[in-house]
Design a protein around this motif. Structure first.
Motif, short mmCIF file in Angstrom:
data_model
loop_
_atom_site.label_atom_id
_atom_site.label_comp_id
_atom_site.label_asym_id
_atom_site.label_seq_id
_atom_site.Cartn_x
_atom_site.Cartn_y
_atom_site.Cartn_z
N UNK A 74 -5.33 -10.58 3.09
CA UNK A 74 -6.55 -10.05 3.81
C UNK A 74 -6.35 -8.53 3.64
N UNK A 75 -7.39 -7.71 3.80
CA UNK A 75 -7.31 -6.18 4.08
C UNK A 75 -7.75 -5.86 5.48
N UNK A 76 -7.10 -5.09 6.10
CA UNK A 76 -7.40 -4.67 7.53
C UNK A 76 -8.50 -3.40 7.43
N UNK A 77 -9.42 -3.46 8.59
CA UNK A 77 -10.59 -2.53 8.44
C UNK A 77 -9.83 -1.18 8.95
N UNK A 78 -8.73 -1.15 9.86
CA UNK A 78 -8.34 0.29 10.29
C UNK A 78 -8.47 0.43 11.77
#
Length: 424
Positions: free
Chosen positions: A279-283
């Motif tokens: 997964x990639x985080x939105x921040x």
């Protein structure tokens, strides 16, 4: 906002009609209405952004945008419904040229459904050495009904429409895969060839679970000779099957139902290993980042290897899509684009967008957006045979038809799907 890097290859997004025929009038009309609403949406959103730039947000503009957004969603639903109706296969058309045994099965099945007369089906299934019988869970529906039920599910079920689908005859589909691959290397023409390590193999299991629906009919309907029983059964069960399948393919826990892809272990993409989804985080927790929010989508696209991006698609629900629909690139163009043709798919960053209502809403630590090549990443297995058991006793004066099919599913390539996590 930072400039948006577009993918190297833009997948084809147009979905052609079954026979190459032009869209039906209902589809064309719904598409025209959707296009008008989207143009109004863009105009209202541009006005909202200009107002925000002046640091004087207009409440009336926000309300107008929300109304147009709702109208856009509604017109999109009508367009999708009209496109699905026109894409559904017609039942009964192949009966004339069918195999004699198939015609006999169809006739015996109609007699069983209408009156409960099972002698013809018993004779046919005994001749075919089938284990199917009333006590075992009903009788096999004609091949034509099974084929058309599956065809209708492909049009209605969002994950099935983009995943790999395999028909099986056993209760479980087993797929071998290599966890390491063989050792390879360069070698000179006359140099010795050292023995390479053997590949390490593991096995993925996809059991087919039972899915059922129980439509009811009056005896008057069954006595009406003009009613197409095959069509009636397919239309009654398709929506129930599609809703249950869609939920299981996304969130299923693998207990008496398929295992959904969101039920897989999840790790940050930098630490990805086989058996989990990266997964990639939105921040930002429960939201996109306040500055350059669309950058997270670009990061998600490029978290996927190039070999998978060519046939990749975004998957999200309607509420998440309504948030992303407002994003713009540095040149002022919208990242979300409406279908180019009637019956086509919306796109995001040049990739098709699949709307799956079972995807979670945006919340803290939610995985509300998936991106990947679902054809390679997720496998749906259908066990051959749709069974129908006639029950005239449990709900008198109605006749119930306990209809079952067996279906399974799960991730088959953990490198083919990436997720967007709404977290810091």
């Amino acid at each position: 906002m930072t400039a948006i890097a577009m993918p190297e290859q833009t997948p084809r997004m147009e979905r052609k009609a079954l026979d190459g025929a032009p869209p039906s009038p209902d589809v064309a009309q719904a598409f025209e209405e959707f296009s008008r609403n989207f143009a109004a949406y863009q105009e209202a959103n541009d006005a909202r952004l200009r107002s925000l730039e002046k640091r004087a947000g207009d409440v009336l503009l926000e309300e107008k945008l929300a109304r147009i957004d709702a109208a856009l969603d509604e017109s999109r639903r009508r367009h999708d419904r009209a496109a699905l109706d026109s894409a559904r296969p017609m039942l009964g058309a192949a009966a004339e040229g069918a195999d004699p045994l198939e015609r006999q099965h169809k006739s015996a099945f109609a007699a069983y459904v209408r009156s409960g007369e099972a002698a013809g089906l018993k004779q046919l299934e005994t001749r075919a050495l089938s284990a199917g019988s009333g006590p075992d869970g009903g009788y096999l529906a004609p091949v034509e009904v099974e084929r058309d039920v599956l065809g209708r599910l492909a049009a209605l079920s969002p994950i099935r429409s983009v995943a790999s689908v395999r028909m099986i005859s056993s209760g479980t589909y087993r797929k071998a895969f290599s966890t390491t691959g063989p050792a390879v290397g360069w070698v000179a023409e006359t140099a010795a060839r050292p023995q390479t390590d053997a590949p390490v193999l593991a096995e993925l299991n996809f059991p087919a679970m039972e899915l059922y629906a129980q439509p009811a009919a009056t005896q008057t309907l069954l006595d009406d000779a003009i009613v197409d029983i095959d069509r009636w059964i397919a239309e009654e069960v398709e929506q129930a099957f599609a809703e249950q399948e869609s939920a299981a393919f996304v969130n299923g826990d693998g207990v008496a139902r398929p295992r959904g892809f969101l039920n897989s272990p999840k790790v940050a993409n930098a630490s990805w290993a086989w058996g989990s989804l990266g997964f990639v985080a939105t921040g930002a927790a429960g939201a996109f980042a306040a500055s350059d929010p669309s950058d997270a989508l670009v990061d998600l696209v490029y978290a996927l290897k190039a070999g998978y991006r060519q046939n990749a698609a975004f998957v999200m629900n309607r509420k998440t899509q309504s948030l992303i629909r407002k994003f713009k690139a540095s040149d002022g163009s919208y990242l979300w684009a409406p279908p180019a043709t009637a019956g086509g798919a919306a796109s995001l960053l040049g990739f098709p967008l699949v709307e799956a209502e079972d995807m979670p809403d945006v919340a803290a630590d939610s995985f509300s957006v998936a991106f990947g090549d679902f054809r390679r990443g997720y496998l749906v297995v259908d066990r051959a045979g749709v069974r129908v058991l006639r029950d005239p006793y449990s709900a008198k004066p109605y006749v119930l038809f306990y209809t079952t099919k067996r279906v399974g599913g799960g991730v088959q390539d953990y490198d083919a799907i990436k997720l967007l996590k709404f977290a810091a």
